[in-house]
Enzyme design. Structure first.
Site, PDB file in Angstrom:
ATOM      1  N   GLU B  68      47.031  21.090  75.449  1.00 41.50           N
ATOM      2  CA  GLU B  68      45.673  21.499  75.820  1.00 41.50           C
ATOM      3  C   GLU B  68      44.654  20.467  75.371  1.00 41.50           C
ATOM      4  O   GLU B  68      43.649  20.237  76.050  1.00 41.50           O
ATOM      5  CB  GLU B  68      45.342  22.863  75.205  1.00 41.50           C
ATOM      6  CG  GLU B  68      46.108  24.044  75.796  1.00 41.50           C
ATOM      7  CD  GLU B  68      47.491  24.244  75.193  1.00 41.50           C
ATOM      8  OE1 GLU B  68      47.892  23.435  74.312  1.00 41.50           O
ATOM      9  OE2 GLU B  68      48.167  25.210  75.582  1.00 41.50           O
ATOM     10  N   HIS B 137      48.873  36.164  71.007  1.00 43.87           N
ATOM     11  CA  HIS B 137      48.867  36.242  72.465  1.00 43.87           C
ATOM     12  C   HIS B 137      48.125  37.490  72.949  1.00 43.87           C
ATOM     13  O   HIS B 137      48.263  37.885  74.092  1.00 43.87           O
ATOM     14  CB  HIS B 137      50.289  36.293  73.022  1.00 43.87           C
ATOM     15  CG  HIS B 137      51.086  35.059  72.789  1.00 43.87           C
ATOM     16  ND1 HIS B 137      51.658  34.762  71.590  1.00 43.87           N
ATOM     17  CD2 HIS B 137      51.406  34.033  73.627  1.00 43.87           C
ATOM     18  CE1 HIS B 137      52.305  33.617  71.679  1.00 43.87           C
ATOM     19  NE2 HIS B 137      52.172  33.149  72.900  1.00 43.87           N
TER      20      HIS B 137
END
Lengths: 76, 345
Positions: B68, B137
């Protein structure tokens, strides 16, 4: 006409699930419209109307599905 | 005989609606392109780029490594050079590795350059839990972005808004953090609120960023939600109506800019306020909304209240996670208790 989970929809006897109905019960559909999305082991599939007519939903979303089940009928 | 022409309803999931908005933008503007993990052949883990790879190929729909820091940095750079990237951070929980380029570069570059160098990028990212995916998550965390000037931070609660807001986000010259909630996305393994799957026009249209929506009109209490909690509020409002309580539901749709005017107008009408969020409670937008009402000097008939995720990490165990999440029952109970309480003078 019935919309049925055919034996060759996927390999093996796993259960699938309708993730979303994209039409309301009693709605008019045209042949080829995507009426529902189904998921098997994180793979998403589309279910199309086999004919035009008024659809009656027989199986709600998020219920486990086995081969041979009728998920909707269409009055032509 | 001519059959009466019934309006054809075409419902989409939020996943498909986002994909359609990006598709239409890519068709009309060659500067729009997509980057992210599994956004290519797979169409995005959350279905956000369905069909785009087959239509536009690997130059405009770029699968990236799990880096990322690299690809979101590349997107910001491309945006400065005139492209309009739509880049996916698969889970908002992972923003830690790419935050510097987001808040120290993308959010500030227009300001630093005297308005000469905009950063028209869309960062789309999933938020929310409820399906036992563990503490890295399942978080919301969007309020963290809303705290930082220079970013727009939005989240649709249904597919109509998702398409129009994505179109608006791509056309916007500011960096837009486009949140999508996993419980609304239309991916089967996550479960989906039925109210998120709605009729979506095939034409191109924008839903303006920074405008809240009155999802349901009411007169007794204002319930403010964002994303998934809008559906909790709507479910509760339907139940409450049976008990004679008329709840107005406000869908914020955007944290930055925050549409205070719509919230204030609603609370002026109802005189009661409940804010419902599934991001962490402390320093969250629920506090910001209540502060805005307090600063406006609106007299309330009972204390304002907020429901949000407690200030603890998200547990993996299903009963524990479900216990902590907001839901329609909690909203209903809070409204009932507020309707029976008064401000002490």
């Amino acid at each position: 006409m019935q919309i049925k989970i055919e034996d060759d929809f996927w390999q093996g006897d796993d259960e699938a699930v309708i993730t979303a109905w994209l039409v309301d019960d009693g709605a008019e559909v045209a042949e080829g419209d995507v009426v529902a999305e189904m998921m098997l082991a994180k793979v998403q599939m589309e279910i199309e109307a086999p004919c035009s007519g008024v659809i009656h939903i027989e199986m709600e979303a998020e219920v486990p599905l086995k081969k041979g089940m009728v998920i909707a009928t269409i009055d032509q | 005989m001519m059959a009466a022409e019934k309006k054809r309803i075409r419902k989409l999931t939020i996943a498909k609606a986002m994909s359609e908005a990006i598709d239409q933008a890519m068709t009309s503007n060659p500067d729009v392109f997509v980057m992210g993990e599994d956004v290519g052949k797979l169409g995005g883990v959350f279905g956000t780029t369905t069909g785009l790879f087959d239509k536009y190929g690997p130059d405009r729909v770029r699968d990236t490594p799990i880096s990322e820091t690299g690809f979101i940095g590349a997107a910001a750079g491309a945006a400065v050079m005139g492209m309009r990237p739509v880049v996916e951070l698969m889970f908002i929980d992972f923003f830690g590795v790419c935050m510097d380029v987001i808040y120290n570069f993308a959010a500030k570059n227009s300001y630093f350059s005297g308005g000469r160098q905009a950063v028209p990028m869309v960062l789309m990212t999933s938020a929310g839990g409820g399906y036992s995916d563990g503490g890295q998550h399942s978080q919301c965390l969007y309020t963290t972005f809303a705290h930082l000037p220079g970013l727009k931070v939005v989240m649709p609660s249904n597919a109509y808004d998702a398409k129009g807001m994505m179109t608006a986000a791509i056309n916007d010259d500011n960096p837009v953090i486009f949140i999508f909630h996993k419980s609304l996305q239309g991916m089967g393994w996550l479960g989906t609120a039925k109210g998120a799957i709605v009729d979506v026009p095939e034409t191109v249209y924008e839903v303006p960023l920074g405008k809240a929506n009155i999802s349901r009109e009411g007169s007794d209490i204002t319930v403010v939600g964002f994303g998934n909690t809008v559906h909790h509020a709507l479910d509760a409002a339907r139940d409450l109506a049976l008990e004679g309580i008329s709840a107005e539901v406000v869908d914020l749709r955007s944290l930055a800019p925050l549409d205070r005017e719509t919230v204030l107008a609603s609370v002026r009408k109802t005189g009661r306020l409940l804010a419902v969020d599934d991001d962490h409670l402390s320093y969250g937008w629920t506090g910001e909304v209540i502060a805005s009402v307090a600063e406006a000097g609106i007299a309330l008939k009972c204390p304002a209240r907020r429901i949000a995720y407690p200030d603890v990490p998200v547990p993996f165990a299903r009963p524990m996670e479900q216990f902590l999440l907001p839901n329609a029952e909690k909203v209903k109970a809070a409204v009932l208790s507020l309707m029976n309480s008064v401000v002490s003078v």
